[in-house]
Write an enzyme that holds these catalytic residues in place. Structure first.
Site, PDB file in Angstrom:
ATOM      1  N   ASP A  67       0.813  -1.215   0.000  1.00  0.00           N
ATOM      2  CA  ASP A  67       0.000   0.000   0.000  1.00  0.00           C
ATOM      3  C   ASP A  67       0.850   1.270   0.000  1.00  0.00           C
ATOM      4  O   ASP A  67       2.073   1.218   0.155  1.00  0.00           O
ATOM      5  CB  ASP A  67      -0.968  -0.012   1.204  1.00  0.00           C
ATOM      6  CG  ASP A  67      -0.312  -0.539   2.483  1.00  0.00           C
ATOM      7  OD1 ASP A  67       0.923  -0.555   2.573  1.00  0.00           O
ATOM      8  OD2 ASP A  67      -1.040  -0.951   3.399  1.00  0.00           O
ATOM      9  N   ASP A 136      -7.458  -2.526  14.308  1.00  0.00           N
ATOM     10  CA  ASP A 136      -8.838  -2.886  13.961  1.00  0.00           C
ATOM     11  C   ASP A 136      -8.894  -4.158  13.117  1.00  0.00           C
ATOM     12  O   ASP A 136      -9.929  -4.483  12.536  1.00  0.00           O
ATOM     13  CB  ASP A 136      -9.527  -1.725  13.225  1.00  0.00           C
ATOM     14  CG  ASP A 136      -8.817  -1.320  11.938  1.00  0.00           C
ATOM     15  OD1 ASP A 136      -7.908  -2.059  11.492  1.00  0.00           O
ATOM     16  OD2 ASP A 136      -9.175  -0.273  11.368  1.00  0.00           O
ATOM     17  N   GLU A 143      -9.719  -1.989   5.679  1.00  0.00           N
ATOM     18  CA  GLU A 143     -10.357  -1.672   6.947  1.00  0.00           C
ATOM     19  C   GLU A 143     -11.600  -2.543   7.144  1.00  0.00           C
ATOM     20  O   GLU A 143     -12.086  -3.159   6.182  1.00  0.00           O
ATOM     21  CB  GLU A 143     -10.766  -0.191   6.953  1.00  0.00           C
ATOM     22  CG  GLU A 143      -9.606   0.789   6.786  1.00  0.00           C
ATOM     23  CD  GLU A 143      -8.782   0.980   8.052  1.00  0.00           C
ATOM     24  OE1 GLU A 143      -8.651   0.037   8.861  1.00  0.00           O
ATOM     25  OE2 GLU A 143      -8.248   2.096   8.228  1.00  0.00           O
TER      26      GLU A 143
HETATM   27  C1  F6R Z   1       1.454  -1.329   6.098  1.00  0.00           C
HETATM   28  C2  F6R Z   1       0.197  -2.043   6.259  1.00  0.00           C
HETATM   29  C3  F6R Z   1      -0.592  -1.998   7.508  1.00  0.00           C
HETATM   30  C4  F6R Z   1       0.233  -2.265   8.757  1.00  0.00           C
HETATM   31  C5  F6R Z   1      -0.630  -2.194  10.015  1.00  0.00           C
HETATM   32  C6  F6R Z   1       0.179  -2.359  11.273  1.00  0.00           C
HETATM   33  O1  F6R Z   1       2.015  -1.548   4.828  1.00  0.00           O
HETATM   34  O2  F6R Z   1      -0.201  -2.651   5.322  1.00  0.00           O
HETATM   35  O3  F6R Z   1      -1.629  -2.937   7.428  1.00  0.00           O
HETATM   36  O4  F6R Z   1       0.827  -3.520   8.653  1.00  0.00           O
HETATM   37  O5  F6R Z   1      -1.306  -0.966  10.060  1.00  0.00           O
HETATM   38  O6  F6R Z   1       1.030  -1.276  11.413  1.00  0.00           O
HETATM   39  P1  F6R Z   1       2.160  -1.250  12.548  1.00  0.00           P
HETATM   40  O7  F6R Z   1       3.171  -2.280  12.142  1.00  0.00           O
HETATM   41  O8  F6R Z   1       2.749   0.138  12.457  1.00  0.00           O
HETATM   42  O9  F6R Z   1       1.491  -1.557  13.824  1.00  0.00           O
END
Ligand code: F6R
Length: 263
Positions: A67, A136, A143
């Site tokens: 992403d 979440d 999401e």
């Molecule tokens: C990032 C992504 C997100 C993160 C998730 C956890 O490329 O795809 O899904 O893996 O938001 O983020 P952290 O590791 O910062 O807790």
């Protein structure tokens, strides 16, 4: 789903890097799906060490990131493009032409998303997809409520996700509202999935996605349907799992099959 519980963040990162190393060694031109965020930083650090000290070779590796924030140019220090170069790519011998991070500034969203999907297909599909998990339950930026068959597309970030990610920006006002993300369906087509999570803050959602029902309200829960998914946790993230003892037991005993003999 295989669940591996490690002592702490450092061990989780080393275990995840070992799995990625195995993938690259067994197939030097592996196609890796990569994640950003706080969780994989230690894994990338360990991969860089393996490259520098053990000669782990990235020269044929192809990568696709999950992403990117819409509106951030690659030069922005919070863009995922920048993150990937700072934390991994610039420290290893990857061919820049083999690196794909979705663009954050796009003229035609739909055409670009279709193109990204096509590029993954042309590369032969993703061999190993590294994932983190959001508070979440999101994987990539899928999401709650995202279709479990969704493809690469533009999404609106939840307010909580913007708040969670504000820690990397100067203020929450700077956190983008939109992102381009691989879909849940895109992720599920990877041949192998490796999800990593650490810390107490992830404990509840980790238990929900591994042991709860499959639901688009926690998009990570669809990984229960993936035939080759490994989850590497630290003790804190594993602390609300009902079957933690059993996962440990299975992991400790899994190599016994190698010595198994029919009488
Ligand atoms: C990032 C992504 C997100 C993160 C998730 C956890 O490329 O795809 O899904 O893996 O938001 O983020 P952290 O590791 O910062 O807790």
């Amino acid at each position: 789903m295989e669940v591996i519980i490690t002592k702490d963040y450092d061990e989780m990162s080393k275990e995840a890097a070992k799995i990625i190393r195995e993938q690259i060694v067994s197939k030097p031109n592996s196609v890796l799906g990569l994640a950003t965020g706080g969780t994989p930083i230690g894994t990338y650090k360990e991969l860089v060490r393996m490259h520098k000290e053990e000669g782990l070779d990235f020269c044929k590796v192809v990568t696709f990131n999950l992403d990117e924030y819409i509106g951030l140019p690659p030069s922005h220090d919070q863009s995922y493009y920048y993150f990937m170069w700072e934390n991994l790519f610039k420290h290893v011998n990857i061919n820049p032409e083999n690196v794909h991070v979705p663009a954050g500034i796009i003229a035609d969203f739909e055409a670009y998303c279709n193109w990204y999907e096509e590029e993954i297909k042309k590369a032969g599909g993703i061999d190993l997809q590294l994932l983190g998990i959001g508070g979440d339950g999101h994987i990539a930026f899928n999401e709650p409520g995202s279709s479990l068959t969704s493809r690469t597309r533009i999404v609106t970030l939840f307010e909580q996700t913007r708040k969670d990610n504000a820690r990397f920006f100067k203020s929450i006002d700077e956190v983008p509202y939109f992102a381009i993300t691989m879909g849940v369906g895109t992720i599920m087509e990877a041949k192998k999935i490796l999800l990593i999570a650490n810390g107490k803050k992830k404990a509840k959602v980790v238990a929900e996605f591994i042991e709860g029902p499959i639901t688009s309200m926690i998009t990570a829960s669809v990984l229960q349907l993936h035939p080759n998914c490994t989850v590497v946790l630290d003790e804190e993230a594993a602390s609300e799992l009902k079957y933690a003892k059993e996962y440990r037991w299975m992991y400790e005993n899994k190599n016994r099959i190698k010595d198994f003999q029919f009488k």
